[in-house]
Write a protein that holds these residues in place. Structure first.
Motif: not given
Ligand code: BGC
Length: 364
Positions: A198-206, A311-318
């Motif tokens: 799924g999405g990468i919104d919760d990844h904490i980036l520095t 992995a057989g999954r669609q890639y959506r934005q982010t």
């Protein structure tokens, strides 16, 4: 070669044949902890990076396809080696020593990632290496004088090493026989929760950068090095990627999210920390160190659910993000940026290390 328990190894299996009839092998680097990096000779594409989560379970943390045909026909540079010039060159042209060089405009008016057939679309020569600190392979490609409009015969060597400390180390080297411009990078789309999670919104980036290079509407830098203070580009302290991704800042509108080069804070010319990413669910951590002056942070804005991954999954934005260590975009047309000119007799050398760990050791 071959796998033996507990020892690092390099294995090779056939992966298919390109549309123009070239056989392509898949290589697996495995370290003595059982982590692995898989890549193919086509584009030097890293198809999988299998590293442990906090419970020790291995999982693939890069986006990619199952089949060569998808890499060959429709890949948005998943995992690929990028050259001769990673990122954009404005107006698809530059002048060097008084001569103007015309490139293919493959991204609006600009040249992106080396042109129509960049290093991501050529078959590299691969040699497994004996390396005491892990499993390694050398990839070589000689780009003929004039290829994709660039001057000089460019000889490129890239070494992928998976160390026994769960680091993927990429060493780049290039030489030319005429003055030219070069900007090499690697284009993995990461999702530390796992490919297809799924999405990468919760990844904490520095990101270790006080400044970034603002762009125009076609994503060419204006030439300014702007402060990140008070903007969605301030990642000096860990922030969730999604926290400000919908900001109305015109820069974020141009990029449809993050698609910007950060000016790394550096001390000296050696390896220095560029970025750190932490994924709270899996506990995975990735730390990137580089000798390069910049990193392009791209939040996968152009993924639009038309591609289905391994992995057989669609890639959506982010659903994945890139952190491409590199020189700044459009440097050949920006004399104030660190130079990307390579001259005969010089050797371009560049290193980036992606260190994988987890928060397990930090837990009570
Ligand atoms: C660029 C994006 C581009 C992507 C292609 C990134 O390096 O910055 O603008 O869409 O590559 O997949």
């Amino acid at each position: 070669m071959g796998t033996s328990a507990g020892a690092s190894s390099v294995d090779k299996t056939p992966f298919g044949t390109t549309q123009d009839g070239k056989a392509v092998d898949l290589y697996t680097l495995t370290n003595d902890r059982g982590a692995s990096v898989k890549f193919i000779a086509y584009g030097g594409i890293i198809t999988a990076i299998n590293v442990p989560d906090r419970s020790g379970k291995l999982g693939n943390i890069v986006l990619g396809f199952k089949d060569l045909a998808d890499y060959d026909s429709r890949s948005p540079y998943f995992g690929a080696l990028i050259g001769r010039y990673g990122n954009r060159i404005g107006g698809a042209k530059f002048t060097l020593d008084g001569t103007q060089y015309q490139l293919a405009a493959n991204n609006g008016p600009n040249s992106l990632h080396g042109g129509r057939k960049g290093f991501d679309k050529v078959v590299w020569t691969v040699e497994p290496l004996t390396n005491l600190s892990g499993a390694a392979a050398r990839l070589s490609y000689t780009s003929p004088d004039g290829e994709e409009g660039y001057p000089g015969t460019l000889t490129v060597r890239v070494v992928y090493t998976l160390t026994d400390d769960n680091e993927l180390r990429i060493d780049y080297e290039a030489k030319t026989d005429k003055p030219t411009v070069v900007n090499l990078t690697s284009h993995s789309y990461f999702n530390l929760a796992g490919d297809g999670a799924g999405g990468i919104d919760d990844h904490i980036l520095t990101i270790n950068a006080d400044r970034y290079t603002p762009v125009d509407a076609t994503l060419i830098p204006t030439g300014q090095l702007a402060s990140v203070t008070g903007t969605p580009f301030d990642f000096r302290h860990g922030m969730p990627i999604g926290a400000r991704i919908r900001a109305s800042d015109p820069q974020m509108v141009y990029g449809r999210g993050y698609d910007h080069n950060f000016v790394l804070n550096r001390s000296g010319s050696g390896l220095s920390l560029a970025a750190r990413v932490y994924e709270p669910r899996s506990g995975r951590i990735m730390e990137i160190s580089t000798t390069e002056p910049g990193v392009q942070f791209y939040s996968g804005n152009f993924l639009d659910a038309t591609l289905v991954g391994a992995a057989g999954r669609q890639y959506r934005q982010t659903d994945g993000f890139c952190l491409e260590t590199q020189h700044f975009p459009d440097s050949p047309n920006k004399p104030s940026f660190p130079t990307t000119v390579l001259k005969p007799g010089e050797t371009l050398k560049s290193t980036t290390i992606y260190k994988f760990s987890t928060d397990a050791s930090e837990m009570p």
